[in-house]
Design an enzyme around this catalytic site. Structure first.
Site, PDB file in Angstrom:
ATOM      1  N   GLN A 197       0.829  -1.202   0.000  1.00 22.10           N
ATOM      2  CA  GLN A 197       0.000   0.000   0.000  1.00 22.10           C
ATOM      3  C   GLN A 197       0.871   1.262   0.000  1.00 22.10           C
ATOM      4  O   GLN A 197       1.649   1.466   0.923  1.00 22.10           O
ATOM      5  CB  GLN A 197      -0.872  -0.026   1.255  1.00 22.10           C
ATOM      6  N   GLY A 198       0.738   2.087  -1.030  1.00 19.75           N
ATOM      7  CA  GLY A 198       1.529   3.325  -1.104  1.00 19.75           C
ATOM      8  C   GLY A 198       0.705   4.527  -0.689  1.00 19.75           C
ATOM      9  O   GLY A 198       0.000   5.124  -1.506  1.00 19.75           O
ATOM     10  N   TYR A 199       0.765   4.855   0.575  1.00 20.35           N
ATOM     11  CA  TYR A 199      -0.039   5.965   1.099  1.00 20.35           C
ATOM     12  C   TYR A 199       0.841   7.107   1.614  1.00 20.35           C
ATOM     13  O   TYR A 199       0.973   8.133   0.999  1.00 20.35           O
ATOM     14  CB  TYR A 199      -0.923   5.458   2.253  1.00 20.35           C
ATOM     15  N   SER A 200       1.468   6.904   2.795  1.00 20.90           N
ATOM     16  CA  SER A 200       2.201   7.987   3.457  1.00 20.90           C
ATOM     17  C   SER A 200       3.398   8.450   2.634  1.00 20.90           C
ATOM     18  O   SER A 200       3.993   7.673   1.886  1.00 20.90           O
ATOM     19  CB  SER A 200       2.719   7.523   4.811  1.00 20.90           C
ATOM     20  N   SER A 202       4.389  -0.863   3.894  1.00 23.66           N
ATOM     21  CA  SER A 202       4.571  -2.161   4.552  1.00 23.66           C
ATOM     22  C   SER A 202       5.020  -3.215   3.551  1.00 23.66           C
ATOM     23  O   SER A 202       4.354  -3.410   2.535  1.00 23.66           O
ATOM     24  CB  SER A 202       3.264  -2.624   5.191  1.00 23.66           C
ATOM     25  N   GLU A 205      -8.303  -0.360   7.503  1.00 24.60           N
ATOM     26  CA  GLU A 205      -7.001  -0.577   8.125  1.00 24.60           C
ATOM     27  C   GLU A 205      -7.087  -0.339   9.624  1.00 24.60           C
ATOM     28  O   GLU A 205      -6.528  -1.078  10.422  1.00 24.60           O
ATOM     29  CB  GLU A 205      -5.980   0.376   7.496  1.00 24.60           C
ATOM     30  N   GLU A 227      -3.838  11.073  18.019  1.00 30.65           N
ATOM     31  CA  GLU A 227      -4.276  12.476  18.027  1.00 30.65           C
ATOM     32  C   GLU A 227      -5.221  12.774  16.861  1.00 30.65           C
ATOM     33  O   GLU A 227      -6.198  13.498  17.016  1.00 30.65           O
ATOM     34  CB  GLU A 227      -3.054  13.407  17.990  1.00 30.65           C
TER      35      GLU A 227
END
Lengths: 375, 411
Positions: free
Chosen positions: B149-152, B184, B267, B395
């Site tokens: 998964q390419g997110y951040s 990941s 997730e 947060e």
């Protein structure tokens, strides 16, 4: 059983909410307090509650109740918590009727339960003797004399004592023996009932028993064998109080969130400050957890679950923790106005502490939870 | 009375299956599992490293892993409830429950676990075209392609929507440039599902697109990140003129944020469940390591209270997960309580790991060697710190509850 309310239960909850908002809310509590009400509740409103069947919700049908179970009673108690409604619903129905049903003989159940379900008989448990809930330390004595028992000792925190017509007095027939429970009329010779006005504007009482003579059939069940029934009754009572604390905490929280959405300081709605937002969000999470354990514990009563003691202490400990936090945050987030008697939020703080203390507070029940968990 | 009892004996129209059909399904399933589940797969997987994840070059700890996966995949039972048209088992809820029970009966482990199954698959079923489902779902079912998964990105963590990886339109494909981080198992994955920016003109939530592409190409470079726990489950992933075919754009161009949010919810549910994998009671273990007083209470009263508070919250959290599930099943919708799962579950897991250290003492502080079981306890403890950071920090979760559930205004 699925952790979910069915339609009938949701209807009961809604109708209780509607009735209490109209007849037994915080304005009525304030009026009772300010008028110096002896009973601390409105007897006419109590008769209406009984008329709707609330006094018999958890009493079996064979004894004049609705046989609807404790989950139903718990839903009403949650609404009682939201509105801070005082009535004998806890002293007489949740506690006394349960103890008679758990401990009494067939004849005793026939004698008392239909009358409690009808709202006419008002009974209250006289258990606590010192500053803390400690049922194992009861010293009130019951001496057998012929066909009678003679009771001596003192009790505190007897709920609704000024209006109760009978007390269920916990005593020991033998000093080192098990517990026994006696039905003692409020006007018995040698019994002094001292009304004590509590911080939650309710009336409790201290009893002084000075050689109070009752007939042998005033003994509930068998002598020295009340322990298990009393323990189960206290578990049920604590779950009921947890349901009340859930309603109380949720209401105090919701009122606080509304205040955060309205109050302006520094030219901004104070609810936009992250310092308040995160505290509110954490409290929201705690309330959701509280709701789950209360429902689980209520269902466990009706299912006859083996782990009722654990669930009861889990529910009471968690709800003591959440109610303390919710009521403290409610006053803090309301700021100065929350410190005034004129504002209603203070009533929630005051009722919370009495309900928390009754039949064992956070410290008592977290300790018991650990003990039952084997450590 | 008789009429009431009858429906359960005859066809239940809502499910289309009779009780005897279900019983027959159970018998057949039991027989098939008996015959086809290798003995070595009838033990629980020992930690994450022991789970079979498939892929072009699968990591095989035991030769039976692939055999077990292939046999189950043939029936679609690696993903029992996905439609049979895409290789899934096509089972309804009752049948899937029976399969799970029968697998549990012989302690059969799950044959395959992957991001394809838990993340991309559900998103494709929801947002993909028929052609995309037909192309990508069956290889997931068979464990042939491993996904990441390419997110951040380095500057888009909690503020994910400010991501800057660019995708330039080249007619039938995009050219992708930029960097992802915390990907990941990118070093082991074959394909990536990736959030890219196809438009910079609108608000930051607009112009994000969701694309799939092969990692095995010259424009993709992967560099594992070593964590404080010593392991490297995450990578930095660099795109230097990487190519993604347009037919692998999922949903509309510029509308990828909707899919991203859907997957983030997914997730968060997965991560929050870490906290509920309950083992033996911490309190009981502490009695072994710390000792008890004459009344049987844990000898250290401070530790006892900390453990009791944790165990109370863990119990109450488990009932909350159950309640939300039951309410959803009863058609009362996904209540507001679901918003607390990620936040509360991960904080709970961190508490459990801290208490584990306190209870085990010296034994939990080892890093290597057999006596410390390879430092499993300390490494688990360190890894748990990431739970409240990955997939949206605590947060950020509290911000979401404040705004969406409580209706508190923006700063």
């Amino acid at each position: 059983m699925a952790l979910v309310l069915n339609e009938e239960q949701i209807m009961l909850k809604d109708s209780a909410a509607g009735f209490l908002a109209e007849k037994a809310g915080v304005p009525q509590l304030r009026a009772l307090r300010d008028s110096g009400s002896e009973a601390g509740y409105d007897a006419a409103v109590w008769q209406e509650m009984a008329g709707m069947g609330w006094a018999g919700i958890a009493i079996p049908e064979e004894f004049g109740g609705l046989g609807y179970g404790y989950t139903g009673l718990g839903l009403v108690l949650e609404q009682v918590g939201r509105h801070l409604s005082n009535s004998p619903l806890e002293s007489s129905v949740l506690v006394a009727a349960t103890l008679i049903n758990e401990l009494g003989t067939e004849a005793q159940k026939q004698q008392w339960l239909p009358a409690i379900a009808g709202g006419e008989a008002l009974l209250s448990l006289a258990l606590q003797e010192g500053p803390h809930h400690a049922p194992e330390q009861v010293t009130t004595s019951a001496r057998r004399e012929g066909d009678s028992y003679v009771l001596s000792g003192s009790k505190v925190l007897v709920l609704d004592a000024p209006s109760a017509r009978h007390f269920l007095v916990v005593a020991r027939v033998e000093a080192d023996g098990g517990l026994s429970v006696f039905v003692v009329p409020a006007d018995a010779a040698g019994l002094t009932v001292e009304r004590r006005s509590m911080v939650d504007s309710r009336a409790a009482g201290a009893l002084q028993l000075d050689n109070v003579t009752v007939p042998a059939d005033a003994l509930l069940g068998a002598a020295g064998e009340a322990g298990p029934a009393l323990e189960r009754t206290l578990d049920i009572a604590n779950i009921g109080l947890a349901a009340e604390l859930l309603g109380l905490s949720a209401e105090a929280f919701e009122r606080t969130v509304v205040y955060l959405q309205e109050r302006k300081q520094f030219g901004r709605i104070i609810g936009s400050f992250q310092g308040l937002q995160h505290r509110a969000a954490e409290l929201f999470a705690e309330l959701e957890l509280a709701r789950s354990i209360v429902l689980k514990a209520l269902q466990a009563i009706d299912e006859g679950a083996d782990n009722l003691p654990q669930l009861a202490s889990a529910a009471k400990a968690k709800l003591c923790e959440v109610a303390q936090r919710a009521s403290n945050e409610a006053v803090q987030m309301h700021g100065g106005i929350g410190m005034t008697d004129e504002h209603e939020i203070g009533f929630f703080l005051k009722r919370a502490r009495v309900a928390q203390h009754t039949f064992g507070d956070y410290n008592y029940h977290l300790d018991r939870f650990a003990r039952l968990g084997g450590f | 009375m008789l009429a009431e009892a009858l429906p359960s004996l005859t066809t239940d129209i809502t499910r289309g299956a009779t009780v005897s059909d279900l019983e027959q399904f159970r018998a057949e399933t039991r027989a098939w599992l008996e015959e086809n589940c290798p003995q070595s797969m009838r033990t629980p997987a020992r930690g994450f490293e022991d789970i079979y994840t498939g892929g072009r070059t699968p990591e095989i700890k035991h030769p039976d892993q692939k055999l077990w996966c292939d046999r189950m995949a043939e029936r679609g039972w690696t993903v029992p409830t996905w439609p049979a048209a895409y290789g899934g088992g096509g089972l309804d809820k009752e049948e899937a429950k029976i399969l799970a029970q029968e697998m549990q009966r012989i302690s059969a482990r799950r044959p395959l676990d992957s991001f394809g199954i838990s993340m991309l698959g559900p998103a494709l079923l929801q947002f993909g075209t028929e052609e995309q489902k037909k192309e990508h779902l069956p290889p997931i079912v068979r464990g042939e392609i491993r996904w990441c998964q390419g997110y951040s990105e380095p500057n888009a963590g909690s503020d994910l929507a400010s991501l800057q990886t660019r995708a330039d339109d080249q007619g039938d494909h995009y050219i992708i440039n930029g960097q992802k981080i915390w990907t990941s198992y990118a070093d082991k994955a074959d394909w990536i599902f990736c959030l890219v920016r196809t438009d910079n003109s609108g608000s930051k939530h607009e112009g994000i697109s969701f694309v799939l592409f092969d990692m095995d190409q010259p424009g993709v470079t992967v560099k594992p990140i070593k964590l404080i726990s010593g392991s490297s489950p995450f990578c930095e992933t660099f795109f230097d003129d990487a190519k993604a075919l347009k037919k692998n754009l999922i949903g509309e161009e510029g509308k990828g944020w909707t899919i991203a949010k859907y997957l983030l919810t997914h997730e968060r549910e997965m991560i929050s469940s870490f906290g509920t994998m309950s083992r033996e009671s911490l309190g009981q273990r502490a009695v072994q390591t710390v000792g008890a007083d004459a009344s049987g209470r844990l000898a250290n009263g401070v530790l006892r209270q900390n453990i009791a508070q944790y165990q109370l919250d863990a119990l109450v959290f488990a009932y909350t997960m159950a309640r939300v599930g039951d309410e959803a099943k009863a058609g009362q919708g996904l209540g507001a309580a679901s918003s607390i799962f990620k936040y509360y579950g991960t904080e709970l897991n961190k508490r459990r790991n801290e208490l584990n250290l306190a209870v085990q003492g010296e034994a939990a502080l080892g890093w290597e060697g057999e006596v410390y079981d390879g430092g499993q306890l300390s490494r688990d403890w360190l890894r748990s710190k990431g739970n409240s950071i990955e997939g949206g920090t605590t947060e950020v979760q509290l911000n979401i509850i404040s705004k969406r559930v409580l209706g508190l205004p923006d700063a």
